[in-house]
Every structure is written in C-alpha cells, then in structure tokens.
Design an enzyme around this catalytic site. Structure first.
Site, mmCIF file in Angstrom:
data_model
loop_
_atom_site.group_PDB
_atom_site.id
_atom_site.type_symbol
_atom_site.label_atom_id
_atom_site.label_comp_id
_atom_site.label_asym_id
_atom_site.label_seq_id
_atom_site.Cartn_x
_atom_site.Cartn_y
_atom_site.Cartn_z
ATOM 1 N N HIS A 128 0.847 -1.189 0.000
ATOM 2 C CA HIS A 128 0.000 0.000 0.000
ATOM 3 C C HIS A 128 0.882 1.238 0.000
ATOM 4 C CE1 HIS A 128 -4.031 -1.636 0.226
ATOM 5 N NE2 HIS A 128 -3.640 -2.493 1.151
ATOM 6 N N ASP A 157 0.067 6.965 -3.467
ATOM 7 C CA ASP A 157 -1.087 6.650 -4.314
ATOM 8 C C ASP A 157 -1.416 7.766 -5.295
ATOM 9 O OD1 ASP A 157 -1.456 4.187 -3.186
ATOM 10 O OD2 ASP A 157 -3.304 4.674 -2.137
#
Length: 380
Positions: A128, A157
């Site tokens: 992540h 991200d």
C-alpha cells in the site's frame, strides 16, 4: 463550452485508490471515461458518495467469463487510452495485455499503474501507499522527531501514482497522435514518489538537508515553518521563510526586531520557537486569522476538511461544489479556453452497459445473450 479532453475516450479497468482518481481527473477535463466494473449494482434514488466515479460511464463486465475480453477489445478499437492497476501479468492472463490491445488498436496508449512497477524484485508483492513511500525516503522524511507519520495516501497513491499516470498518458497520447503508435506507460508509485522528492534530494546532496525529521527548513525543523496551537486548541500554519515575510510575522506578533537578524541562526531557534508558542496561545484561531489575513506574513488557519469549504477564498473560487448530496472538491485545474467541471454525478456500476455496447455495434439480441451468458450485467 468545450473541455480540453472532449473527444478523447478512455477505458478504465476499475480498481481502487489511485486508478479511480486518475480516471476522475481525465473525466473532469472532458474525456469519455468508461469504467469497466466487475459487477452491476442497483440504481438507487441517491447517487453514490464517491467523487472518483463522477463524469464517467460504467459497463459491468465479468472479465473472467469466456469471451469477455473480446468485448473489452471491441471497446478498445475506438479508444485513445486504456489503463489498469493490476499486478504484473494479470491483464495478460485476462487477454487484455498490451499485445492484445495493440493488435486491435496500435495507437492506443496503455497505462499501467502499480505500487512497485512492472519489474524489480518487489513487483509481484502486495503493498500500500505507506510501503511504496517507505523505500523512497519520502516516509522517513515526514513526521515528528520520534517517528515517521503516514501523509494519508497523498504522496504514493495520488501524487506518485494517479498524477504521474495521467501525466505519462497525456505525454504518450501527444506522441501517439503524431506517430500512430501507442506507448506502454509504466507508472510505479515508488518511481513517482521518488521523482517528486527531487528538490529534497538536491538539498541533501548540497549539505542543506539532514536525514532527520524536524531538523530541516520545511519539515517543521525551523520555528518559522511549522504549526502553532492557539488559545482554543486549534492551530495556525506559519510559513514565513523569506526575510520579508519573516519580518511581517515578527511585527504581527509584536516580538522584538532583534529576531530579524537571527532568523537563520540555528542556536536562536529554540528560544524563538518558545516565544512563538507562547504568543500564539494568547488568541484563538479565529482571532489570529483576522489579525494576519491582510498581511504577507504567510500565516493561515489550519482547517478541518469540514471547515475548508466555508473558507472565503475557497468559496470565492468555487473550490468545493455541491454534488450527489455533499460538498466535494471541484474539478481542477481551470482553463481559459475550456471548462473542467462536473456534468454528471457518480455512476452506479453497470448503469450504462447497454448504451455502451450499442455504441460499439452490438444489437439488443446480442446484448441479451451476453447477459444470459454472464459476460455482462446491466444495473436495474
């Protein structure tokens, strides 16, 4: 009014996190973004509260069903861009890898968005945002002296992933329009988050940055670039780096002018920080905001997400808009010759299945057969 990406068609193989934001950014600028979702969902009275779905259309295709890849490839024939966020090799196993797509449309730009990239020893590992930025130096540089603090998922991200993907695909699209050949864009969040740290690496190489938190110019290490608590337990942000702005800060706080000559004297910083902490606690955030709002001291209130839409500057610029029953960020950036805006709320998965298939040349009988075979779904 026309929008910058009017006429550009994008196929988004739906995923989570940075992929949907990338699609939203393109759709906000006018691209016809078709999200290929895994299954349909019922159409309700209220639209989903999901800004990443706005301005897009959705078709529900079971990519694992026999013949499903042919439907996607048919859509690719008239598309300019396709992007996916699968682990390396997944798109190929689905029959939707770059070779498959370029066989039907050589000019299509193929975007690949992953955390680790298409190759390298970690490329097939799960992860992540926090993991991706942890190996680039970005995470270690952010936080308190005691430990790193995840900057939400904005750095890996979104900045290192979504924005880099969009940037890369737009560059590849310009090239494809002149060469007729679509590139494969490998957007790795590790690469992207490292790239946006270019200035920090340069400062470090020049001896102007330490591998310590709260020890540098813009990481809270200086008393003139950090947040201070106010009398009501809220905070003000201070960014008075340049001498002229620092002078306005000192004047605005009523501190001694002796500090002006010692702004970059690191031995003076603990004493200056203590004074700033003491003074800021004498007034509320609202009072300090009013006190500094007409100055160039670079002092501003730290607002919550709930408070941000009410700030006069955001209201004047329309930075937040009411859509789908809640306030959400408006489309950005803005253009002099075209609009970026919200013309459609968040989609329901599969609500445009039949329309999109008809545009691709399928008749009602063929669509019914696809539904019967479990290849596609139409929301109801």
């Amino acid at each position: 009014m026309s929008r910058p990406l009017d006429g550009i068609r994008v196929i988004e193989l739906a995923g989570i996190g940075p992929g949907p934001l990338a699609g939203q950014l393109l759709a906000d600028l006018g691209a016809d973004v078709i999200s290929i979702d895994r299954k349909a969902e019922p159409v309700m009275m209220e639209r989903p509260k999901d800004a990443n779905r706005r301005n897009k259309r959705s078709i529900a295709i079971n990519l694992k069903a026999e013949g499903a890849s042919d439907i996607v490839l048919k859509l690719c024939e008239t598309a300019d861009i396709l992007f996916e966020g699968f682990r390396p090799g997944v798109a190929e196993r689905l029959g939707l890898g770059p070779d498959n797509v370029h066989a039907v449309n050589p000019a299509l730009v193929y975007g690949r968005l992953t955390g680790w990239g298409q190759d390298g020893p970690l490329s097939d590992r799960a992860g992540h945002d926090i993991n991706y930025i942890s190996i680039t130096g970005a995470l270690d540089a952010i936080g308190s002296k005691d430990k790193p603090v995840p900057p939400l998922n904005l750095v890996g991200d979104y900045a290192g992933g979504s924005l880099m993907l969009v940037y890369g695909m737009m560059a590849a699209l310009v090239k494809a329009k002149s060469t007729g050949k679509g590139d494969i864009v490998d957007a790795a969040m590790t690469d992207g988050s490292a790239a946006i740290m270019s200035l920090i690496h340069s400062l470090r190489a020049g001896g102007l940055w330490k591998d310590e938190r709260e020890a540098n110019l813009i990481d809270g290490g200086t008393p003139f670039y950090r947040c201070y608590e106010t009398a009501d337990g809220k905070f003000m942000a201070v960014g008075s780096i340049e001498p002229q702005f620092f002078a306005e800060l000192i004047t605005g706080l009523g501190l001694s002018e002796d500090w002006l000559a010692r702004q970059y004297d690191q031995t003076a910083w603990p004493g200056l920080q203590a004074e700033l902490e003491s003074v800021f606690k004498t007034k509320s955030r609202k009072e300090w905001t009013a006190h500094f709002e007409t100055t160039d001291a670079c002092v501003s209130p730290v607002l919550t997400m709930g408070e941000a839409p009410g700030h006069p500057h955001n209201q004047a610029r329309g930075t937040f808009v009411e859509q789908d029953g809640y306030l959400q960020p408006a489309a950005a950036p803005r253009f002099s010759g075209g609009e970026s805006d919200i013309r459609r709320g968040a989609y329901f998965q599969g609500e445009d299945t039949a329309t999109i298939l008809k545009e691709a040349g399928y008749n009602e009988g063929m669509i019914a057969a696809m539904i019967e075979a479990g290849q596609v779904q139409q929301s109801s």
